[in-house]
Enzyme design. Structure first.
Site, mmCIF file in Angstrom:
data_model
loop_
_atom_site.group_PDB
_atom_site.id
_atom_site.type_symbol
_atom_site.label_atom_id
_atom_site.label_comp_id
_atom_site.label_asym_id
_atom_site.label_seq_id
_atom_site.Cartn_x
_atom_site.Cartn_y
_atom_site.Cartn_z
ATOM 1 C CB THR A 194 145.277 64.990 102.609
ATOM 2 O OG1 THR A 194 145.672 65.781 103.723
ATOM 3 C CG2 THR A 194 145.978 63.641 102.672
ATOM 4 C CD GLU A 215 140.208 54.329 83.044
ATOM 5 O OE1 GLU A 215 140.633 54.044 81.911
ATOM 6 O OE2 GLU A 215 139.915 53.489 83.905
ATOM 7 C CG ASP A 255 152.946 64.590 102.847
ATOM 8 O OD1 ASP A 255 151.975 65.352 102.964
ATOM 9 O OD2 ASP A 255 152.886 63.367 103.043
ATOM 10 N NE ARG A 309 138.188 61.010 104.978
ATOM 11 C CZ ARG A 309 139.032 61.253 105.992
ATOM 12 N NH1 ARG A 309 140.237 60.733 105.998
ATOM 13 N NH2 ARG A 309 138.655 61.999 106.999
ATOM 14 C CE1 TYR A 316 136.421 53.856 85.761
ATOM 15 C CE2 TYR A 316 134.342 52.704 85.482
ATOM 16 C CZ TYR A 316 135.609 52.783 86.048
ATOM 17 O OH TYR A 316 136.048 51.804 86.882
ATOM 18 C CE LYS A 346 145.829 64.449 107.316
ATOM 19 N NZ LYS A 346 146.373 63.899 106.077
#
Ligand code: DSN
Length: 432
Positions: free
Chosen positions: A228, A58, A202, A237, A56, A231
């Site tokens: 992203t 954060e 985008d 991903r 974790y 691609k």
């Protein structure tokens, strides 16, 4: 550390092991033409499969809400620095779990809830998060849309200017998931400034081309850039936001705690690896080959009598009108018959489509994955012939059996993991 694993998944969970093995075979034995897919390097796979998944973290590097984040800080800072270097951006947030999360955080950062946005119509090549009525963007904002012209199926920038003047949006959303032409980010930036709007570009599909300098960059012209990472950029991903220094705090706050909790540190580590690969000279050569391959594929499909939306391509994808006003077959059928011969594509609407999205008149093809596999123009010509043959003779079992054999022969010449492509370098497409 190479023999990190002492246990064997095939003993611990044979069902999952078998599914993974089958997927490896599916990827190796078929020809992957989905424009948004690619094959990552083994280095990226290793980072994704690392113990960072246990952590974790954060917060952001050196400002975390948990102890023990010193190594998470190393990989996240590296990913940030490399993303900034690749795109020449003032700030990068590497935590978005996906492109949709990246876009959501930008909406929250850039405009008030309910404000007007101007996005590209999904059926003209846009994306769900650019204002589709069933998506958060369409549900939470007042949406106006623009598209391509009927004549040349390219974005009509004069019309975009007129719509912007009439609608007075607070944000223009540009970038696309099925648009085969160059996007003029400079012009869109000018249009936005003339009506007092900001721009979110985008670049999910074309990020690798932008990184390599083979598609104009939006960074100078648009306040917010999202992408992203899986691609053309060929990473794990995930999502990424680039913005200017003056939006850094707002964007970071809207990613965490705005819409996400703990970041996926194993994916961020893999983003750092992929961004490192994108900074190599080989990456530019790879991206140029994607373009050369898309052109060769488009030329062959056209020579075989298929209609290409906008007549061709400037980027990594080709949108083929297989329905041709009822003279051909639907996109749905084309996707199915091509799948039967292990040519993987997706059905796609074309501009001004008369078919419903689930049926569609088109198929979308992309070259990033086959280019990673080492294929070049000659192979693209062969693949183009195969596609045309199956689409134009879709009910013939004989044709399908023949093309299926040809696919097997071609894939055997370009082996996948673990024989080829151990690093970010693509064998056969390399400067070294
Ligand atoms: N689903 C992606 C694509 O295939 O283009 C976009 O998010």
């Amino acid at each position: 550390m190479t023999n990190f694993f002492e246990s064997d998944l095939s003993e611990v969970d044979p069902i999952v092991r078998e599914a993974i093995d089958n997927e490896v075979r599916r990827q190796a034995d078929g020809l992957e033409l989905i424009a948004s897919e690619n094959f990552v390097s083994e280095a990226v796979l290793q980072a994704m499969g690392s113990v960072f998944t246990n952590k974790y973290a954060e917060g952001y590097p050196r400002k975390r809400y948990y102890g023990g984040c010193e190594f998470a800080d190393v990989v996240e800072q590296l990913a940030i620095d490399r993303a900034k270097e690749i795109f020449g951006a003032e700030h990068a947030n590497v935590q978005p779990h996906s492109g949709s999360q990246a876009n959501t955080a930008v909406y929250l950062s850039a405009i008030e809830h309910g404000a007007k946005i101007l996005g590209m119509d999904l059926s003209h090549g846009g994306h769900l998060t650019h204002g589709h009525p069933l998506n958060f963007s369409g549900l939470s904002y007042d949406v106006a849309s623009y598209g391509v012209s009927k004549e040349d199926e390219r974005i009509d920038y004069d019309e975009l200017q007129s719509i912007a003047e009439k609608e007075r949006p607070k944000m223009i959303v540009c970038g696309a998931s099925a648009y085969p032409r160059i996007i003029d980010f400079e012009r869109i930036g000018e249009i936005a400034r003339s009506v007092g709007a900001v721009v979110m570009a985008d670049i999910a599909h074309i990020a690798g081309l932008v990184a390599a300098g083979l598609h104009p960059s939006p960074v100078e012209h648009c306040e917010f850039v999202t992408t992203t990472t899986h691609k053309t950029l060929r990473g794990p991903r995930g999502g990424l936001i680039l913005c200017r220094e003056d939006s850094k705090k707002t964007v970071d706050r809207n990613v965490f705690p705005g819409i996400q909790g703990g970041p996926l540190v194993h994916i961020i580590a893999a983003k750092a690896v992929a961004f490192g690969e994108a900074l190599e000279e080989d990456f530019k050569i790879y991206q140029q080959q994607i373009l050369d391959n898309a052109r060769a594929l488009a030329d062959e499909l056209r020579d075989q009598g298929l209609r290409l939306v906008s007549g061709g391509t400037d980027n990594h994808l080709v949108l083929v009108d297989v329905y041709m006003d009822g003279k051909g077959i639907t996109g749905k059928k084309a996707e199915k018959v091509l799948d039967e011969v292990h040519l993987t594509v997706n059905k796609n609407t074309i501009p001004f489509d008369t078919q419903k999205p689930f049926v569609a008149s088109g198929i979308r093809l992309g070259t990033p994955a086959l280019t990673t596999r080492g294929m070049k123009q000659d192979e693209m010509r062969t693949v183009g012939k195969m596609i045309a043959e199956v689409v134009q003779d879709s009910d013939s079992e004989e044709t399908k059996a023949k093309v299926s054999r040809e696919v097997r022969e071609l894939t055997a010449k370009f082996p996948m993991y673990p024989k080829r492509y151990k690093s970010g370098k693509t064998e056969g497409i390399s400067a070294s």
